[in-house]
Design a protein around this motif. Structure first.
Motif, short mmCIF file in Angstrom:
data_model
loop_
_atom_site.label_atom_id
_atom_site.label_comp_id
_atom_site.label_asym_id
_atom_site.label_seq_id
_atom_site.Cartn_x
_atom_site.Cartn_y
_atom_site.Cartn_z
N ALA A 2 20.40 -14.56 24.84
CA ALA A 2 20.05 -15.76 24.10
C ALA A 2 21.24 -16.24 23.25
CB ALA A 2 18.83 -15.52 23.22
N THR A 5 13.12 -19.13 27.10
CA THR A 5 13.87 -20.16 26.38
C THR A 5 13.95 -19.79 24.91
OG1 THR A 5 11.84 -21.45 26.04
CG2 THR A 5 13.18 -22.00 27.97
N THR A 6 15.00 -20.27 24.26
CA THR A 6 15.21 -20.00 22.84
C THR A 6 15.39 -21.34 22.12
OG1 THR A 6 16.55 -18.77 21.23
CG2 THR A 6 17.72 -19.81 23.06
N SER A 18 11.14 -13.77 19.39
CA SER A 18 12.23 -14.70 19.06
C SER A 18 12.51 -15.67 20.20
CB SER A 18 13.51 -13.92 18.73
OG SER A 18 13.89 -13.10 19.82
N TYR A 19 11.72 -15.64 21.26
CA TYR A 19 11.92 -16.57 22.38
C TYR A 19 10.58 -16.89 23.02
CZ TYR A 19 11.85 -12.11 24.95
OH TYR A 19 11.50 -10.87 25.44
N ILE A 77 6.59 -18.09 19.93
CA ILE A 77 7.66 -17.57 19.08
C ILE A 77 7.10 -17.30 17.68
CG2 ILE A 77 8.43 -19.83 18.27
CD1 ILE A 77 11.30 -18.83 18.44
N ARG A 100 18.20 -8.99 25.93
CA ARG A 100 17.70 -10.36 25.89
C ARG A 100 18.20 -11.10 24.66
NH1 ARG A 100 11.56 -9.60 28.27
NH2 ARG A 100 12.25 -9.12 30.41
N ARG A 101 18.30 -10.41 23.55
CA ARG A 101 18.87 -11.07 22.36
C ARG A 101 20.31 -11.48 22.63
NH1 ARG A 101 16.25 -6.65 19.33
NH2 ARG A 101 14.33 -7.45 18.35
N ARG A 112 14.71 -26.60 23.32
CA ARG A 112 14.73 -25.25 23.84
C ARG A 112 15.86 -25.12 24.86
NH1 ARG A 112 8.33 -23.71 25.02
NH2 ARG A 112 7.51 -24.41 23.00
N TYR A 134 16.88 -24.41 20.21
CA TYR A 134 18.26 -24.89 20.12
C TYR A 134 18.25 -26.41 19.91
CZ TYR A 134 23.09 -26.05 21.36
OH TYR A 134 24.37 -26.53 21.34
#
Length: 477
Positions: A457, A383-384, A413-414, A365, A453-454, A390, A386
């Motif tokens: 997420a 995965t993002t 961003s992921y 990322i 994808r954004r 993640r 959080y």
């Protein structure tokens, strides 16, 4: 008839009648205050209030008031009970003073409980002997002499067994290890799960090994959990002398730093000893994960070395990344991106097939990708970030790609992690730019995938917050 106030017992009776309630009230208040603060001194104060003071008052009334001293058996009985209660009170007070508020690491905390119990028993026996000698006039000198002779005889007969027990108890007093520590002993290696006065129980992973304390006291062993901090697992690896040391060192640090069992407060270190030999120090969180960390590191290093064309263990051949396999992969990818065969032939030399092991991080990322990676076999888990962790939100499978921001020159961003062993076609960024120039519609398709994808997420984060009952200001608005 004699006036009652002239009797010898009258002043004592009046004093007890007035003083006893006052003392009991004061002790009750003191006990309540100590109890509310959780002070361990509340226990001896309760003993003093409930038993010692009332029995003492009765004893004073029977002896001093009636001037009987110990002439009557029932007076002696009360005196014996009072003496025993005073012994218990003194022992309880000493226990509070010495052990109740002892700090961690002090000798009081290290002292095995069996030593305390034996000392308490010895003091009770000595106190009772003195008490019976004083109150009942018993001759305890002969009893002590007999016990001394008996102790010598028993000690000589059981000197080996007693010696083992004493050495074990001394080991417990020194406390070179504690529950949860990992020991490397001559007879085995594992985590300490139980410590008693006779033996130490060590979980070796293949069962519980019982090691007598006397064996540990007389042998040299290593406490792998001390000093506090990361435990360093050392791995030796071998490359060829044709591989540049700086490239190999960079690769080793890169692979080691992604291991999930590393201590976050430390970093892996690499040293080169010449002739293609390297040593890698892995600061893991515990000796329990040493073998797992070493195994995973070597597995990931196998994949990484072939991706970087470095000869781990003298072998740099990658049977997967061949011109034939690359061209076959491009033939699969071309129709997906509306690219003709002529263009595919042009970029074939700059593309390559990569292999990634399960759990490896294919995309990080906050970096601008240098290429587009298209999945040929296996799958990638997206995965993002959080809540200091993640959150999974999508899976990339065959024909799908990561590194889409290589076209827009934006930071990722992921994360993309191999959920199992995967094969990927890596297309350099320059080739992606040329493909977009030949087919402008491709840029729109890549942009749509980025937006999708954004959105996935963001939706995943919103769902996680809703499930946990957390609503952000933006969501509330």
């Amino acid at each position: 008839m004699t006036e009652i106030w002239k009797e010898a017992w009258f002043p004592w009776a009046v004093g007890l009648a007035i003083g006893l309630p006052i003392v009991l009230v004061v002790l009750t208040e003191v006990y309540g205050s100590l109890l509310r603060r959780g002070n361990p001194a509340a226990k001896p104060v309760r003993l003093l209030r409930n038993l010692v003071v009332p029995v003492f008052a009765l004893f004073v009334l029977l002896t001093l008031a009636s001037d009987q001293q110990f002439d009557l058996n029932w007076v002696r009985v009360v005196g014996t009970v009072l003496g025993f209660l005073l012994i218990l009170l003194v022992l309880s007070a000493f226990n509070v003073a010495l052990f109740a508020n002892a700090s961690e690491g002090s000798w009081q905390k290290r002292l095995p409980s069996i030593f305390i119990d034996l000392a308490r028993l010895a003091l009770i026996l000595v106190g009772l002997a003195i008490l019976f000698s004083w109150v009942w006039g018993a001759d305890v000198g002969g009893l002590f002499a007999a016990l001394g002779v008996t102790s010598i005889v028993i000690g000589l007969a059981l000197q080996n067994a007693v010696g083992s027990v004493i050495s074990g108890l001394l080991l417990l007093f020194e406390q070179p290890f504690k529950l949860g520590d990992f020991l490397d002993t001559p007879s085995g290696r594992g985590r300490v799960v139980e410590v008693n006065w006779r033996a130490v129980h060590i979980d070796t992973g293949n069962g519980i090994q019982i090691v007598p304390n006397s064996s540990l006291a007389g042998a040299s062993f290593t406490n792998l959990s001390q000093p506090a901090g990361a435990y360093v697992a050392t791995v030796a690896v071998k490359f060829t002398t044709d591989d540049p040391p700086h490239r190999v060192s960079t690769l080793l640090r890169s692979v080691a730093s992604t291991l999930p069992m590393l201590d976050p407060a430390d970093k892996p270190a690499v040293s080169y000893s010449g002739n293609g030999a390297y040593s890698v120090d892995l600061p893991v969180v515990s000796p329990a994960v040493e073998s797992e960390a070493v195994s995973l590191f070597l597995a990931w290093l196998w994949y990484a070395a072939r991706r970087d064309d470095l000869a781990l263990d003298g072998d740099s051949t990658d049977p997967v990344n061949t011109p034939e396999n690359v061209r076959e992969a491009l033939s699969f990818v071309g129709p997906l991106f509306s690219l003709d065969d002529d263009y595919l032939d042009e970029i074939a030399a700059s593309c390559r097939i990569e292999q990634w092991g399960a759990g490896e991080q294919v995309q990080g990322i906050g970096v601008v990708p240098d290429s587009l990676r298209i999945v040929l076999e296996g799958a990638l888990q997206l995965t993002t970030p959080y809540d200091n962790g993640r959150l999974e939100f999508a899976v990339v499978e065959r024909g799908e790609s990561v590194g889409l921001t290589s076209l827009t020159r934006q930071a990722t961003s992921y994360y993309a992690t191999a959920s199992r062993a995967v094969r990927i076609l890596r297309v350099p960024r320059d080739a992606v730019d040329a493909a977009v120039r030949r087919n402008p519609a491709l840029a729109r398709r890549i942009g749509e995938q980025l937006d999708n994808r954004r959105r996935m997420a963001v939706d995943a984060i919103a769902s996680a917050r809703e499930a946990s009952g957390v609503i952000s200001i933006g969501d509330a608005a």
